[in-house]
Write an enzyme that holds these catalytic residues in place. Structure first.
Site, short mmCIF file in Angstrom:
data_model
loop_
_atom_site.label_atom_id
_atom_site.label_comp_id
_atom_site.label_asym_id
_atom_site.label_seq_id
_atom_site.Cartn_x
_atom_site.Cartn_y
_atom_site.Cartn_z
N GLU A 109 11.62 -16.07 25.01
CA GLU A 109 11.69 -17.17 24.06
C GLU A 109 13.01 -17.12 23.28
O GLU A 109 13.63 -18.16 23.01
CB GLU A 109 10.51 -17.09 23.09
N VAL A 133 0.85 -1.19 0.00
CA VAL A 133 0.00 0.00 0.00
C VAL A 133 0.89 1.24 0.00
O VAL A 133 1.71 1.42 0.90
CB VAL A 133 -0.94 0.00 1.22
#
Length: 356
Positions: A338, A241
């Site tokens: 993580e 876009v």
């Protein structure tokens, strides 16, 4: 009536649309019930299932039609792929077996319903037939709804009173795909909407597991899936876009070397996601590695392995080697924790390959 007003009146058409979907499902259940019933009759499974003057296949055909209507409502409410639609049909077939063969069939024949293991074993052939009928009906319903959706999209120049509301979704992540799936369900129930999803990536990335890709525990294909397969009833545009004109209600797209294209909309959904935020921490943006997409994960993994190689063969100074093998993660949230765990697994999992 304008597209926006037509979209707002969707709730008033909800009940008739659902009745229509149930009718499609009932027709599919009847069509698939005929060959399944014929197979059951050929094997003698319906010989003693008659009720008065009604032959044994009569109650089964009624059951098949009712089960098809239920499958039509379920599949239309949660439109997915062919496998999911067939699985929904199999599940409804299992429920139908419990309700019809173990309960209603016995009541109609003047027997007391029982749900013992022995009764279930006696009705096992009917279970196979119901699962077969449910799976076939789910597949047929999915095909009918897919054809219906394609036909509605291909109809040109609808009447002014039925002008489709143009919905444009920018972003192909969790938010964008969830919105597209919701609009698909509304369209299948009769809402006059035309949905276009625009994303600069043609795959959905499961970002919570990017750290596993960085450590090598998972391959990139394990946490990505094609966008087109996830929203089969939505028009998808693989493009970036460039500009949004809120006054003219258009979105400007750029796809490769093609000239810019403008897509009109009545409703715009922005689901472009987020970008890394460095909180103005000195040196983090200049020297750090982000973990937002597959390229980041692969780049981080290659960087860590490169440091191990350098420390093993190219750096004789112990202090410099210690510096090379010291990793800092900026951020202690889910992604940061993580990343720490996966970096630990990566480095300790390959240390035996670096004897130096």
């Amino acid at each position: 009536m304008s597209g926006a007003a037509n979209f707002g009146s969707q709730s008033r058409r909800e009940l008739p649309a659902r009745m229509g979907l149930a009718g499609w499902g009932a027709a599919a259940g009847l069509v698939t019930g005929l060959p399944v019933g014929a197979l059951m009759g050929y094997q003698g499974m319906l010989a003693d299932r008659g009720i008065g003057a009604i032959p044994g296949w009569g109650p089964f055909i009624l059951y098949a039609t009712a089960a098809g209507a239920a499958i039509g409502l379920v599949v239309a409410y949660r439109p997915r792929g062919l496998a999911v639609a067939a699985s929904c049909g199999v599940l409804i077939g299992l429920l139908g077996w419990l309700l019809f063969w173990l309960t209603l069939d016995r009541v109609l024949r003047g027997q007391t319903p029982t749900w013992s293991i022995l009764a279930a074993a006696e009705a096992y052939p009917e279970l196979v037939a119901d699962l077969l009928h449910g799976g076939l009906t789910g597949a047929v319903v999915h095909g009918l709804f897919s054809l219906r959706a394609r036909r509605s999209r291909s109809e040109s120049a609808p009447p002014e009173s039925e002008q489709l509301a143009r919905v444009v979704i920018v972003g192909g992540g969790f938010g964008g795909l969830s919105a597209a799936k919701r609009f698909e369900r509304l369209a299948l129930r009769g809402a006059a909407i035309d949905v276009t999803l625009i994303s600069d990536s043609n795959f959905l990335l499961f970002t919570p597991m990017l750290a596993e890709v960085a450590s090598g525990a998972l391959e990139p294909s394990h946490i990505s899936a094609p966008v087109r397969a996830a929203v089969v009833h939505t028009r998808f545009r693989h493009a970036a876009v460039e500009d949004i004109d809120t006054d003219g209600r258009t979105v400007s797209l750029i796809a490769g070397s093609a000239p810019a294209e403008r897509i009109p909309y009545d409703h715009l959904v922005l689901a472009v996601g987020s970008v890394p935020h460095f909180l103005d921490l000195p040196g983090v943006q200049a020297h750090g590695y982000t973990l937002k997409d597959l390229n980041d994960a692969i780049l981080l993994r290659n960087h860590v392995i490169g440091l191990l190689e350098r420390a093993d063969h190219m750096e004789p100074d112990p202090r410099e080697r210690e510096r090379l093998l010291t990793f800092v993660v900026a951020g202690g949230g889910f992604a940061g924790a993580e990343a720490v765990a996966e970096l630990f697994d990566l480095t300790h999992g390959v240390l035996h390959y670096f004897p130096g």
